[in-house]
Design a protein around this motif. Sequence first.
Motif, PDB file in Angstrom:
ATOM      1  N   MET A   1      -4.944  -2.194  10.267  1.00 59.85           N
ATOM      2  CA  MET A   1      -4.206  -2.343   9.028  1.00 59.85           C
ATOM      3  C   MET A   1      -4.360  -1.081   8.189  1.00 59.85           C
ATOM      4  O   MET A   1      -4.847  -1.160   7.076  1.00 59.85           O
ATOM      5  CB  MET A   1      -4.729  -3.575   8.295  1.00 59.85           C
ATOM      6  N   PRO A   2      -4.017   0.066   8.684  1.00 64.55           N
ATOM      7  CA  PRO A   2      -4.114   1.267   7.855  1.00 64.55           C
ATOM      8  C   PRO A   2      -3.106   1.260   6.711  1.00 64.55           C
ATOM      9  O   PRO A   2      -2.005   0.725   6.829  1.00 64.55           O
ATOM     10  CB  PRO A   2      -3.805   2.403   8.826  1.00 64.55           C
ATOM     11  N   LEU A   3      -3.521   1.853   5.613  1.00 61.93           N
ATOM     12  CA  LEU A   3      -2.665   2.074   4.458  1.00 61.93           C
ATOM     13  C   LEU A   3      -2.673   3.574   4.210  1.00 61.93           C
ATOM     14  O   LEU A   3      -3.740   4.158   4.016  1.00 61.93           O
ATOM     15  CB  LEU A   3      -3.219   1.313   3.251  1.00 61.93           C
ATOM     16  N   LEU A   4      -1.499   4.203   4.259  1.00 61.92           N
ATOM     17  CA  LEU A   4      -1.406   5.658   4.137  1.00 61.92           C
ATOM     18  C   LEU A   4      -0.698   6.073   2.870  1.00 61.92           C
ATOM     19  O   LEU A   4       0.316   5.489   2.501  1.00 61.92           O
ATOM     20  CB  LEU A   4      -0.608   6.242   5.312  1.00 61.92           C
ATOM     21  N   HIS A   5      -1.245   7.118   2.256  1.00 59.90           N
ATOM     22  CA  HIS A   5      -0.614   7.776   1.118  1.00 59.90           C
ATOM     23  C   HIS A   5      -0.526   9.257   1.461  1.00 59.90           C
ATOM     24  O   HIS A   5      -1.546   9.889   1.751  1.00 59.90           O
ATOM     25  CB  HIS A   5      -1.420   7.573  -0.166  1.00 59.90           C
ATOM     26  N   ILE A   6       0.674   9.790   1.435  1.00 53.86           N
ATOM     27  CA  ILE A   6       0.914  11.195   1.745  1.00 53.86           C
ATOM     28  C   ILE A   6       1.409  11.868   0.476  1.00 53.86           C
ATOM     29  O   ILE A   6       2.332  11.373  -0.180  1.00 53.86           O
ATOM     30  CB  ILE A   6       1.963  11.356   2.865  1.00 53.86           C
ATOM     31  N   SER A   7       0.806  12.989   0.135  1.00 51.38           N
ATOM     32  CA  SER A   7       1.246  13.776  -1.018  1.00 51.38           C
ATOM     33  C   SER A   7       1.680  15.144  -0.525  1.00 51.38           C
ATOM     34  O   SER A   7       1.032  15.742   0.337  1.00 51.38           O
ATOM     35  CB  SER A   7       0.112  13.934  -2.038  1.00 51.38           C
TER      36      SER A   7
ATOM     37  N   ASP B   1       6.763   9.214  10.979  1.00 48.62           N
ATOM     38  CA  ASP B   1       6.789   8.862  12.398  1.00 48.62           C
ATOM     39  C   ASP B   1       5.581   9.433  13.139  1.00 48.62           C
ATOM     40  O   ASP B   1       4.969   8.753  13.967  1.00 48.62           O
ATOM     41  CB  ASP B   1       8.080   9.361  13.060  1.00 48.62           C
ATOM     42  N   GLY B   2       5.231  10.672  12.852  1.00 47.61           N
ATOM     43  CA  GLY B   2       4.097  11.302  13.514  1.00 47.61           C
ATOM     44  C   GLY B   2       2.780  10.633  13.157  1.00 47.61           C
ATOM     45  O   GLY B   2       1.922  10.413  14.020  1.00 47.61           O
ATOM     46  N   LEU B   3       2.606  10.293  11.894  1.00 43.34           N
ATOM     47  CA  LEU B   3       1.380   9.620  11.472  1.00 43.34           C
ATOM     48  C   LEU B   3       1.265   8.235  12.101  1.00 43.34           C
ATOM     49  O   LEU B   3       0.188   7.844  12.575  1.00 43.34           O
ATOM     50  CB  LEU B   3       1.328   9.524   9.948  1.00 43.34           C
ATOM     51  N   TYR B   4       2.361   7.514  12.144  1.00 41.82           N
ATOM     52  CA  TYR B   4       2.344   6.180  12.757  1.00 41.82           C
ATOM     53  C   TYR B   4       2.011   6.283  14.249  1.00 41.82           C
ATOM     54  O   TYR B   4       1.168   5.539  14.763  1.00 41.82           O
ATOM     55  CB  TYR B   4       3.687   5.492  12.528  1.00 41.82           C
ATOM     56  N   ARG B   5       2.631   7.227  14.929  1.00 42.26           N
ATOM     57  CA  ARG B   5       2.355   7.416  16.359  1.00 42.26           C
ATOM     58  C   ARG B   5       0.888   7.795  16.582  1.00 42.26           C
ATOM     59  O   ARG B   5       0.232   7.269  17.490  1.00 42.26           O
ATOM     60  CB  ARG B   5       3.273   8.479  16.936  1.00 42.26           C
ATOM     61  N   ALA B   6       0.353   8.684  15.771  1.00 40.75           N
ATOM     62  CA  ALA B   6      -1.049   9.095  15.905  1.00 40.75           C
ATOM     63  C   ALA B   6      -1.983   7.895  15.721  1.00 40.75           C
ATOM     64  O   ALA B   6      -2.958   7.744  16.467  1.00 40.75           O
ATOM     65  CB  ALA B   6      -1.367  10.197  14.900  1.00 40.75           C
ATOM     66  N   MET B   7      -1.682   7.046  14.759  1.00 45.39           N
ATOM     67  CA  MET B   7      -2.521   5.867  14.532  1.00 45.39           C
ATOM     68  C   MET B   7      -2.423   4.886  15.688  1.00 45.39           C
ATOM     69  O   MET B   7      -3.417   4.294  16.096  1.00 45.39           O
ATOM     70  CB  MET B   7      -2.141   5.175  13.221  1.00 45.39           C
ATOM     71  N   ARG B   8      -1.212   4.716  16.218  1.00 41.28           N
ATOM     72  CA  ARG B   8      -1.036   3.822  17.376  1.00 41.28           C
ATOM     73  C   ARG B   8      -1.853   4.322  18.558  1.00 41.28           C
ATOM     74  O   ARG B   8      -2.496   3.534  19.248  1.00 41.28           O
ATOM     75  CB  ARG B   8       0.438   3.723  17.770  1.00 41.28           C
ATOM     76  N   GLU B   9      -1.833   5.632  18.785  1.00 41.49           N
ATOM     77  CA  GLU B   9      -2.510   6.197  19.944  1.00 41.49           C
ATOM     78  C   GLU B   9      -4.023   6.305  19.757  1.00 41.49           C
ATOM     79  O   GLU B   9      -4.787   5.997  20.666  1.00 41.49           O
ATOM     80  CB  GLU B   9      -1.925   7.567  20.266  1.00 41.49           C
ATOM     81  N   ALA B  10      -4.479   6.749  18.599  1.00 41.31           N
ATOM     82  CA  ALA B  10      -5.908   7.008  18.402  1.00 41.31           C
ATOM     83  C   ALA B  10      -6.685   5.797  17.880  1.00 41.31           C
ATOM     84  O   ALA B  10      -7.870   5.654  18.165  1.00 41.31           O
ATOM     85  CB  ALA B  10      -6.105   8.187  17.446  1.00 41.31           C
TER      86      ALA B  10
END
Length: 125
Positions: free
Chosen positions: A1-7, A22-31
């Motif tokens: 259940m990650p919650l991300l804030h990008i600035s 998309d890249g952050l979501y993919r990285a979280m799915r993989e790692a």
Amino acid sequence: MPLLHISMRAGKPDAYRQAILDGLYRAMREALNVPEGDEFMTISELSPANFRCGNAYGVERSDDAVLVQITVFASRTAEQKKALYRRIVDLLGDNPGIRPADVFVNVLDAPAENWSVGHGITQFA
């Protein structure tokens, strides 16, 4: 259940911002083995007057720097986090083309009882 804030600084096109998400979501799915559909992310675009990112710690950052803060359950290992950092840099380098030096990531661990994902209950405690 990650919650991300990008600035980041304002001014990038929609496709650029979508590539970051998309890249952050993919990285979280993989790692981190985040389940499909577990996407809770925001991007804040700030004017140059409201965004300062220095060159401390021997890292030369540009105006394209992005600050990523990820809050996760306090169950991730150091190895998972290291894999996540590496995967984020690789994916954001590929698309939208962010330099590794411009990717700043901070992971915050939160116990399960600190999360309510709806209905006013703690689903994971």
